[in-house]
Design an enzyme around this catalytic site. Structure first.
Site, PDB file in Angstrom:
ATOM      1  CD  GLU A 122      44.288  30.485  37.841  1.00 19.77           C
ATOM      2  OE1 GLU A 122      44.856  29.468  38.288  1.00 19.77           O
ATOM      3  OE2 GLU A 122      43.291  30.437  37.129  1.00 19.77           O
ATOM      4  CG  HIS A 124      39.793  37.653  42.001  1.00 22.83           C
ATOM      5  ND1 HIS A 124      38.492  37.763  42.401  1.00 22.83           N
ATOM      6  CD2 HIS A 124      39.971  36.357  41.628  1.00 22.83           C
ATOM      7  CE1 HIS A 124      37.904  36.585  42.292  1.00 22.83           C
ATOM      8  NE2 HIS A 124      38.787  35.710  41.814  1.00 22.83           N
TER       9      HIS A 124
HETATM   10  N1  ACO Z   1      47.980  43.093  35.007  1.00 22.24           N
HETATM   11  C1  ACO Z   1      47.964  44.406  34.642  1.00 22.24           C
HETATM   12  N2  ACO Z   1      46.881  45.218  34.814  1.00 22.24           N
HETATM   13  C2  ACO Z   1      45.798  44.664  35.377  1.00 22.24           C
HETATM   14  C3  ACO Z   1      45.750  43.325  35.785  1.00 22.24           C
HETATM   15  C4  ACO Z   1      46.908  42.542  35.588  1.00 22.24           C
HETATM   16  N3  ACO Z   1      46.940  41.252  35.958  1.00 22.24           N
HETATM   17  N4  ACO Z   1      44.536  43.051  36.300  1.00 22.24           N
HETATM   18  C5  ACO Z   1      43.823  44.187  36.218  1.00 22.24           C
HETATM   19  N5  ACO Z   1      44.583  45.168  35.664  1.00 22.24           N
HETATM   20  C6  ACO Z   1      44.189  46.546  35.431  1.00 22.24           C
HETATM   21  C7  ACO Z   1      43.371  46.693  34.160  1.00 22.24           C
HETATM   22  O1  ACO Z   1      44.176  46.946  33.045  1.00 22.24           O
HETATM   23  C8  ACO Z   1      42.469  47.844  34.520  1.00 22.24           C
HETATM   24  O2  ACO Z   1      43.181  49.053  34.370  1.00 22.24           O
HETATM   25  P1  ACO Z   1      42.492  50.319  33.652  1.00 22.24           P
HETATM   26  O3  ACO Z   1      41.192  50.535  34.386  1.00 22.24           O
HETATM   27  O4  ACO Z   1      43.502  51.372  33.815  1.00 22.24           O
HETATM   28  O5  ACO Z   1      42.242  49.883  32.236  1.00 22.24           O
HETATM   29  C9  ACO Z   1      42.224  47.673  36.008  1.00 22.24           C
HETATM   30  O6  ACO Z   1      43.351  46.948  36.506  1.00 22.24           O
HETATM   31  C10 ACO Z   1      40.952  46.905  36.337  1.00 22.24           C
HETATM   32  O7  ACO Z   1      40.922  45.738  35.544  1.00 22.24           O
HETATM   33  P2  ACO Z   1      39.600  45.051  35.047  1.00 22.24           P
HETATM   34  O8  ACO Z   1      39.909  44.248  33.826  1.00 22.24           O
HETATM   35  O9  ACO Z   1      38.477  46.023  34.979  1.00 22.24           O
HETATM   36  O10 ACO Z   1      39.273  44.104  36.247  1.00 22.24           O
HETATM   37  P3  ACO Z   1      38.412  42.800  36.166  1.00 22.24           P
HETATM   38  O11 ACO Z   1      37.717  42.698  37.440  1.00 22.24           O
HETATM   39  O12 ACO Z   1      37.602  42.711  34.935  1.00 22.24           O
HETATM   40  O13 ACO Z   1      39.603  41.747  35.990  1.00 22.24           O
HETATM   41  C11 ACO Z   1      40.888  39.843  35.980  1.00 22.24           C
HETATM   42  C12 ACO Z   1      39.877  40.660  36.767  1.00 22.24           C
HETATM   43  C13 ACO Z   1      40.278  39.412  34.654  1.00 22.24           C
HETATM   44  C14 ACO Z   1      41.246  38.592  36.787  1.00 22.24           C
HETATM   45  C15 ACO Z   1      42.167  40.694  35.727  1.00 22.24           C
HETATM   46  O14 ACO Z   1      42.716  41.117  36.962  1.00 22.24           O
HETATM   47  C16 ACO Z   1      43.204  39.970  34.875  1.00 22.24           C
HETATM   48  O15 ACO Z   1      43.124  40.012  33.664  1.00 22.24           O
HETATM   49  N6  ACO Z   1      44.214  39.310  35.532  1.00 22.24           N
HETATM   50  C17 ACO Z   1      45.211  38.571  34.798  1.00 22.24           C
HETATM   51  C18 ACO Z   1      44.694  37.167  34.431  1.00 22.24           C
HETATM   52  C19 ACO Z   1      44.546  36.260  35.642  1.00 22.24           C
HETATM   53  O16 ACO Z   1      45.370  36.236  36.537  1.00 22.24           O
HETATM   54  N7  ACO Z   1      43.454  35.472  35.625  1.00 22.24           N
HETATM   55  C20 ACO Z   1      43.111  34.542  36.713  1.00 22.24           C
HETATM   56  C21 ACO Z   1      42.014  35.094  37.556  1.00 22.24           C
HETATM   57  S1  ACO Z   1      41.722  34.123  39.002  1.00 22.24           S
HETATM   58  C22 ACO Z   1      40.573  32.962  38.535  1.00 22.24           C
HETATM   59  O17 ACO Z   1      39.682  33.194  37.769  1.00 22.24           O
HETATM   60  C23 ACO Z   1      40.677  31.609  39.103  1.00 22.24           C
END
Ligand code: ACO
Length: 384
Positions: free
Chosen positions: A321, A267
């Site tokens: 989620e 998140h």
């Molecule tokens: N699975 C694997 N790796 C992940 C995940 C995940 N679910 N979430 C974050 N990471 C990793 C990224 O690859 C990144 O690694 P890196 O820096 O080595 O490249 C690091 O963790 C940080 O990720 P960011 O994308 O910078 O974090 P951001 O704050 O942009 O992302 C997000 C938040 C979009 C929710 C992300 O965690 C994600 O894609 N999760 C999966 C989709 C999801 O569950 N969405 C629902 C969100 S809740 C809502 O909106 C109601």
């Protein structure tokens, strides 16, 4: 160049994805990311979930305080009498191909509502419009859900609350407490969530003095993306693909090796467990099939361990989620209605934000950091 000149001409540092940027003031809700807390107008989400009805929470967000009994009865009455759709909206929904994504149908339906009910939605957004729109969002979804199966839409029943009426209109049967009660808790948990992407979208649109249906149409478009509200059906797909507890480790390892994101984890703001995930986990344990819950729980445990191993220090936790999938499936909804059901709840939060924005409006118009060239010369087309 003096430092004073540099201050006025150089762009400010640009946080990727506006992370950490404060874009508006709001008294509606706040996510305390480090603590894993969510507060609606002063009430911790644990104070409301399972205790307050969805309509009480709507009153809280729209009007600033919990309602008295007569105020709640009045709101239920106003929602009940606003559920019917104008004929052109039903005609628009029936013209869509049956395989249209329900979120696309909702986006189209809200937009069509603004066109068909220009009389109702042409003013500066106000409480009456917020109620009129929130009441019709479930009907748009239920109408499309029926039409795509070749069935007649079920007329709304004004005597039912939002959760009951939505299930009744979707399924055409009397909603059972074991279905509508968990759905109502889900709606309460998802009603609002600080300055998330779809809420920000709604506020940007409202800040241009556009109308409520335009703001909510834009918000629906933002919510459908998998990085925001589009994840829960993908969680269900993931769990169905994993299939059995024995396959969890291999499936997750392969997904991470391929650089895929595990849906339902991570998140932007929470750096602790999402409190909504904790409440939904308990609900899923009570409401869903024991084998499916066991698969979800093992997948969660192994995913958290593998994410910690692969992304040390990233503090990736279960988000709302993940267990939404189990709860909504137990309520009887198909996977492609999960994100639309999120929108039923959030339509209240979006409209509350729109009302807050217009009450103290300033056009939201940020800057960009320009990274392109500035000295090109035009060359006539025959010389290129
Ligand atoms: N699975 C694997 N790796 C992940 C995940 C995940 N679910 N979430 C974050 N990471 C990793 C990224 O690859 C990144 O690694 P890196 O820096 O080595 O490249 C690091 O963790 C940080 O990720 P960011 O994308 O910078 O974090 P951001 O704050 O942009 O992302 C997000 C938040 C979009 C929710 C992300 O965690 C994600 O894609 N999760 C999966 C989709 C999801 O569950 N969405 C629902 C969100 S809740 C809502 O909106 C109601």
């Amino acid at each position: 160049m003096s430092s004073a000149t540099a201050m006025t001409t150089e762009p400010m540092p640009k946080p990727e994805g506006l992370e950490g940027v404060v874009a508006a003031s709001t008294a509606l809700s706040h996510v305390f990311g480090e603590e894993g807390r969510l507060v609606y107008r002063g009430y911790d989400i644990h104070e409301l979930a399972g205790k307050a009805s969805f309509e009480e929470v709507a009153h809280l967000l729209w009007q600033g305080r919990l309602p008295t009994r007569p105020e709640l009865d009045d709101l239920l009455h106003r929602l009940g009498e606003n559920r019917e759709l104008p004929e052109p909206v039903v005609a628009t929904l029936s013209a869509l191909p049956a395989d249209t994504e329900p979120m696309d149908a909702l986006r189209t339906g809200v937009s069509a509502l603004g066109a068909a009910h220009g009389d109702l939605f042409d003013d500066t957004p106000d409480l009456a419009e917020a109620i009129a729109l929130a009441a019709r969002v479930p009907t748009i979804l239920a109408t499309f859900f029926r039409l795509r199966q070749g069935k007649e839409p079920v007329p709304p029943r004004p005597d039912l609350n939002t959760a009951q009426s939505y299930l009744y209109q979707l399924l055409g049967t009397e909603p059972e407490p074991r279905h509508w009660q968990p759905l109502e808790v889900y709606l309460v948990l998802l009603t609002d969530h600080g300055m998330n992407a779809s809420t920000f979208t709604a506020r940007v649109i409202a800040s241009t003095q556009s109308d409520l249906c335009s703001a909510i149409t834009g918000a629906v478009g933002a919510l459908k993306g998998p990085l925001h509200g589009g994840a829960p059906s993908k969680v269900l797909d993931m769990l169905n693909e994993i299939g059995t507890v024995d396959n969890v480790e291999a499936w997750l390892t392969r997904a991470l090796d391929e650089g895929r994101r595990l849906m339902g984890f991570g998140h932007r703001v929470y750096k602790a467990e999402d409190p909504r995930a904790e409440i939904l986990r308990g609900m899923a344990e009570r409401a869903s099939d024991p084998a499916f819950f066991a698969l979800s729980k093992t997948t969660e445990e192994r995913a958290l361990a593998l994410l910690e191993e692969r992304k040390p220090g990233r503090r990736l936790y279960t988000n709302v989620e993940f267990y939404s999938a189990a709860v909504l499936a137990a309520v009887g909804l198909p996977g492609d209605m999960f994100t639309p059901t999120f929108a039923v709840a959030r339509s209240v939060g979006w409209s509350a934000h729109v009302l807050e924005q217009v009450a103290n409006n300033r056009l939201i118009r940020p800057q960009s950091e320009f990274v392109g060239p500035t000295d090109k010369r035009f060359v006539p087309i025959e010389d290129r």
